[in-house]
Design an enzyme around this catalytic site. Sequence first.
Site, PDB file in Angstrom:
ATOM      1  N   GLY A 423       0.781  -1.233   0.000  1.00  0.00           N
ATOM      2  CA  GLY A 423       0.000   0.000   0.000  1.00  0.00           C
ATOM      3  C   GLY A 423       0.806   1.271   0.000  1.00  0.00           C
ATOM      4  N   GLY A 429       4.303  -5.668   1.412  1.00  0.00           N
ATOM      5  CA  GLY A 429       3.776  -6.755   0.594  1.00  0.00           C
ATOM      6  C   GLY A 429       4.810  -7.372  -0.327  1.00  0.00           C
TER       7      GLY A 429
END
Length: 522
Positions: A423, A429
């Site tokens: 994000g 991630g």
Amino acid sequence: MNKFEEIKAAKDGLDVLPDIERYARQGWEAITDDDKVRMKWYGLFFRKHTPGYFMLRIRIPNGIATAEQIRTIGELANEFGRGELDLTTRQQIQLRWFHIESVPAMFERLAAVGLDVRQTGMDNIRNVMGCPLAGITTHELLDAAPVAREYTARFVGNKAFSNLPRKFNVAITGCLDNCVLLETQDIALSPAVRHVDGEAVAGFNVAIGGKQGSGGYTAARSLDVFVTREEAAEICAEITLIFRDHGPRESRSRARMAFLVEEWGTERIREELESRLGRSLERAGRDARNSYHADHLGVAPQKERGLYSVGLAVPVGRWQADHAIATADLAERYGNGEIRLTPGQNVMLTYVPNTQLPALLAEPLLRDLRADPSPSIRGTVSCIGVGLCDLALTDTKGDALRVARRLEQTVPLGRSIAINWSGCPAACGSHHVADIGLQGGKARVGGKVIEVYQVYAGGRQGPGARPAVPVVSAVPASEVGDVIERLAQAHTDGRDLVEVGNEIAAERGQGQAVKGREAVVA
């Protein structure tokens, strides 16, 4: 001295527990800004987007937990939170939506089952990662889980390690199948063989200085050191202390181990390490890793004849508390009462007898947590996303699940694929190492600020690792599924994803992102 160094100088983060207990009596409004920072030494995070609610990060070395531990975490989520948990890419668990008043009781119950929350945030050594099948897979050179536990025992609760310049990520693995992202670690120990006194010795090669945030991806660099299993924890501890003593502290954006490696070079760090140890170290051995990546999902034989591991996919790492409790029940009913967490945000049951496999695979829970997930669900990794993280700019988990479900219907994925969502530039991630990576952002379109993604393509981990490169910019979240679908189809067709990404960028009126790439070797 930046403000975080001032906070640490005023009081060690490990000394904040009495304050946490006091705030539990007084309420969250009484918490000072400085103590909101220090509370992270106990895994406790105040989130400005959800005032009055907190997140707790729970340390699980090498991702290996007992059914009792997982059941306790699930029960706490139901009792004090909103019945959901998040699996992280560091093989640990985050619990959310509870009040500060509940924290002492939560701490007590976690400690009763042997779980620790200390030093899981801020300028500390984060959860030590390893192969989720350490000690039981047929594809390992040696069992590295004891090393992860020994190293963890050296620093948790130890003030000698509680004031590092920034966070510090470590992975230690003997797995041959590249199931852990070694290239992004501050210290990475990978399986290796070296001939010592005429005999082949199994151990680890050491790499240092990998990162994803703080200015972008930097691959860990070889320290040209080989260590045995017996000396590995000590080596990791001494490298950590070198970072503590010499790592840059002036600017938070340049306070990672990578920048000390950049300044000193690996040879000077090696010399400093040998000086502290009082002995010379063996040069690096032969890298024993294979060229491919395994996620260890599905049914696989263990070393012991007749026993199997069963890896279950948890879509985008969002684990319902009831599912966690049910998983603990299955671990006790069919396995040895153990649950292992993977870097891909999934879970594993172990020591399942072959005679019990049919019954386990027929359990209702495995309709939701599948041992045979679709390639798009299997390969999707996502950070927490906007609303629950102070840094995130997009709804990564919602977008990731929506796109993964779409690909199940539209693209007959014949090969495994990694689709990683972050994000923000912090890259929780791990989008830099995926086939398709997404980095969230904001853009103004028609006078309105919307969520957008920078699309990356072509990442690879393991020997010959290379970072994904940006190919398409500022894709609205509502349109990112179209871009990913085309890239996923190209992946299935065996086309170069960067070339396809450049085609998509050209169609959107953007220039070519990249012409060529070089592999980086950890």
